[in-house]
Design a protein around this motif. Structure first.
Motif, mmCIF file in Angstrom:
data_model
loop_
_atom_site.group_PDB
_atom_site.id
_atom_site.type_symbol
_atom_site.label_atom_id
_atom_site.label_comp_id
_atom_site.label_asym_id
_atom_site.label_seq_id
_atom_site.Cartn_x
_atom_site.Cartn_y
_atom_site.Cartn_z
ATOM 1 N N LYS A 259 0.829 -1.207 0.000
ATOM 2 C CA LYS A 259 0.000 0.000 0.000
ATOM 3 C C LYS A 259 0.863 1.257 0.000
ATOM 4 N N LEU A 260 2.018 1.166 0.652
ATOM 5 C CA LEU A 260 2.950 2.294 0.680
ATOM 6 C C LEU A 260 3.468 2.595 -0.722
ATOM 7 N N LEU A 261 3.799 1.554 -1.470
ATOM 8 C CA LEU A 261 4.392 1.709 -2.798
ATOM 9 C C LEU A 261 3.366 2.075 -3.870
ATOM 10 N N THR A 262 2.137 1.602 -3.719
ATOM 11 C CA THR A 262 1.130 1.821 -4.765
ATOM 12 C C THR A 262 0.261 3.046 -4.521
ATOM 13 N N GLY A 263 0.413 3.663 -3.373
ATOM 14 C CA GLY A 263 -0.403 4.832 -3.057
ATOM 15 C C GLY A 263 0.451 6.028 -2.683
ATOM 16 N N SER A 264 -0.197 7.081 -2.192
ATOM 17 C CA SER A 264 0.515 8.310 -1.810
ATOM 18 C C SER A 264 0.721 8.406 -0.304
ATOM 19 N N GLU A 265 0.122 7.486 0.464
ATOM 20 C CA GLU A 265 0.271 7.524 1.925
ATOM 21 C C GLU A 265 1.677 7.136 2.354
ATOM 22 N N HIS A 266 2.178 7.827 3.352
ATOM 23 C CA HIS A 266 3.444 7.463 3.975
ATOM 24 C C HIS A 266 3.209 6.843 5.350
ATOM 25 N N ASP A 267 2.089 7.210 5.980
ATOM 26 C CA ASP A 267 1.752 6.752 7.316
ATOM 27 C C ASP A 267 0.283 6.316 7.314
ATOM 28 N N PHE A 268 -0.049 5.368 8.174
ATOM 29 C CA PHE A 268 -1.364 4.753 8.122
ATOM 30 C C PHE A 268 -2.040 4.728 9.491
ATOM 31 N N VAL A 276 -10.352 2.913 15.816
ATOM 32 C CA VAL A 276 -8.903 3.110 15.689
ATOM 33 C C VAL A 276 -8.182 2.289 16.756
ATOM 34 N N VAL A 277 -7.225 1.465 16.309
ATOM 35 C CA VAL A 277 -6.460 0.644 17.255
ATOM 36 C C VAL A 277 -4.975 0.995 17.253
ATOM 37 N N GLY A 278 -4.540 1.841 16.300
ATOM 38 C CA GLY A 278 -3.134 2.217 16.275
ATOM 39 C C GLY A 278 -2.775 3.018 15.036
ATOM 40 N N THR A 279 -1.495 3.391 14.940
ATOM 41 C CA THR A 279 -0.960 4.053 13.753
ATOM 42 C C THR A 279 0.352 3.386 13.371
ATOM 43 N N LEU A 280 0.683 3.491 12.103
ATOM 44 C CA LEU A 280 1.907 2.882 11.593
ATOM 45 C C LEU A 280 2.600 3.868 10.670
ATOM 46 N N THR A 281 3.867 4.166 10.948
ATOM 47 C CA THR A 281 4.614 5.136 10.156
ATOM 48 C C THR A 281 5.534 4.434 9.157
ATOM 49 N N ARG A 282 5.977 5.202 8.184
ATOM 50 C CA ARG A 282 6.907 4.665 7.192
ATOM 51 C C ARG A 282 8.205 4.201 7.858
ATOM 52 N N LYS A 326 5.232 16.726 16.580
ATOM 53 C CA LYS A 326 5.863 16.254 15.337
ATOM 54 C C LYS A 326 5.282 14.904 14.894
ATOM 55 N N ALA A 327 4.055 14.619 15.318
ATOM 56 C CA ALA A 327 3.392 13.382 14.904
ATOM 57 C C ALA A 327 3.095 13.447 13.410
ATOM 58 N N PRO A 328 3.210 12.333 12.693
ATOM 59 C CA PRO A 328 2.960 12.352 11.247
ATOM 60 C C PRO A 328 1.490 12.575 10.907
ATOM 61 N N LEU A 329 0.590 12.094 11.772
ATOM 62 C CA LEU A 329 -0.838 12.268 11.511
ATOM 63 C C LEU A 329 -1.636 11.963 12.772
ATOM 64 N N PHE A 330 -2.894 12.414 12.767
ATOM 65 C CA PHE A 330 -3.831 12.074 13.835
ATOM 66 C C PHE A 330 -5.125 11.561 13.202
#
Length: 359
Positions: A259-268, A276-282, A326-330
């Protein structure tokens, strides 16, 4: 701040020293060796510099403890070769509160100088050049007295974001408002910063470092205040992304990489049935690849403690939190369910569009 060593805590505030501080201590030792100083003189010079930075810590604690009275916490105080930085969670928008916080630091140096003035025997003669050129046991505390006076005078310079600049901003804000006051104080600070850099090339390289620090500090503070002004009155719902890719806890690192390679998202955002159960960064994904964990479920490497905003929260508060952490997203929730994602890039685009429409 990265590459900093934790020295301890005072009043619940972390005291850190940046690695570049070692360069300053090394430069002192090198200078004393060049002058042919013995070990005792070299150690005394180092002790003098460390004592100065103790005064700097007390100066920053003056800011921090005064800010605490107004409900503003301080995450850390970091010592750098050019001084100290107290990382307040925010600067109060009330000009009276900002004024009191700004003057509290130099006030500490005034108290230290006053105590030394009272305790030390009066000097019989006006000190000559030799008095200031070499540190001895006889002049150690006299020099410390003069250094604290210099700190008071230096911090009074109206070069935003230094103390004098914040005092100027607070005084201007009483009549002109925070945004206009910040613009004036920041512009003056940047002009003085350019002057510091110019003088530093001819006299003292440290002035170049101070000038760079002041210039970019003034620029970033001015931008932050202008951005917050644009966001005033807007809700998170208006600035969030609703078209985004999520992960489920059972998907593997390999799935996430796809999903990282085929899309524009860097963080999920990792979610299960809208919860929501968590976040995952590049960076977490890259680390998992390095450790050959591509078949692991993302639930095992994700960040589980996640701060989330509600669609009705203020957009300015989300922007401030993103800048601070400095969190990547919320994640953004609506009635407890995932409704969107918000990050600094999207808010900056929101500001850009609103600014363009305003003209």
């Amino acid at each position: 701040m990265k590459w900093s060593l934790k020295l301890g805590r005072i009043a619940g505030i972390k005291i850190l020293v940046h690695w570049t501080f070692v360069i300053l201590l090394g430069w002192i030792v090198f200078s004393e060796m060049q002058r042919g100083s013995d070990l005792f003189t070299t150690l005394l010079s180092l002790a003098f510099v460390l004592t100065i930075f103790l005064c700097v810590v007390l100066h920053e604690l003056g800011h921090a403890l005064t800010a605490k009275r107004f409900g503003v916490n301080t995450k850390m105080i970091t010592l750098l070769p050019i001084g100290g930085v107290a990382s307040l969670e925010r600067i109060p928008e009330n000009p009276k509160q900002e004024l009191l916080i700004a003057v509290a630091g130099p006030a500490v140096n005034v108290v230290i100088a006053l105590v030394l003035w009272i305790v030390l025997p009066p000097l019989r003669d006006i000190p000559g050049e030799e008095f200031f050129s070499r540190i001895t046991l006889a002049n150690f505390f006299y020099l410390l007295f003069f250094i604290n006076l210099i700190l008071v005078i230096f911090n009074a310079i109206p070069a935003f974001p230094m103390d004098g600049g914040r005092v100027l901003r607070a005084l201007l804000a009483f009549k002109l408002g925070r945004v206009r006051a910040t613009q004036i104080a920041a512009n003056l600070g940047q002009m003085l910063a350019i002057f510091f850099v110019f003088i530093g090339f001819f006299y003292n390289p440290f002035l170049i470092l101070i000038g760079i620090f002041v210039f970019f500090g003034a620029w970033s503070e001015n931008m932050l205040v202008q951005h917050l002004d644009f966001l005033r009155g807007h809700l998170v719902r208006e600035g969030m992304m609703t078209n985004f890719v999520t992960l489920t806890p059972t998907e593997t690192v390999r799935d996430a990489l796809s999903k990282l390679l085929t899309g524009s998202e860097h963080d999920f955002v990792v979610e299960q049935d809208g919860q929501v159960v968590g976040t995952l960064t590049r960076m977490q994904l890259i680390q998992a690849v390095k450790e050959e964990q591509v078949e692991k479920p993302v639930a095992e490497i994700m960040t589980q403690e996640v701060k989330a905003f509600n669609v009705q929260d203020k957009l300015a508060e989300a922007y401030t939190e993103l800048q601070k952490t400095k969190a990547p997203l919320f994640p953004v929730l609506d009635n407890g369910r995932l409704a969107g994602v918000i990050n600094s890039d999207n808010i900056n685009e929101f500001i850009l569009i609103k600014s363009a429409l305003a003209h």
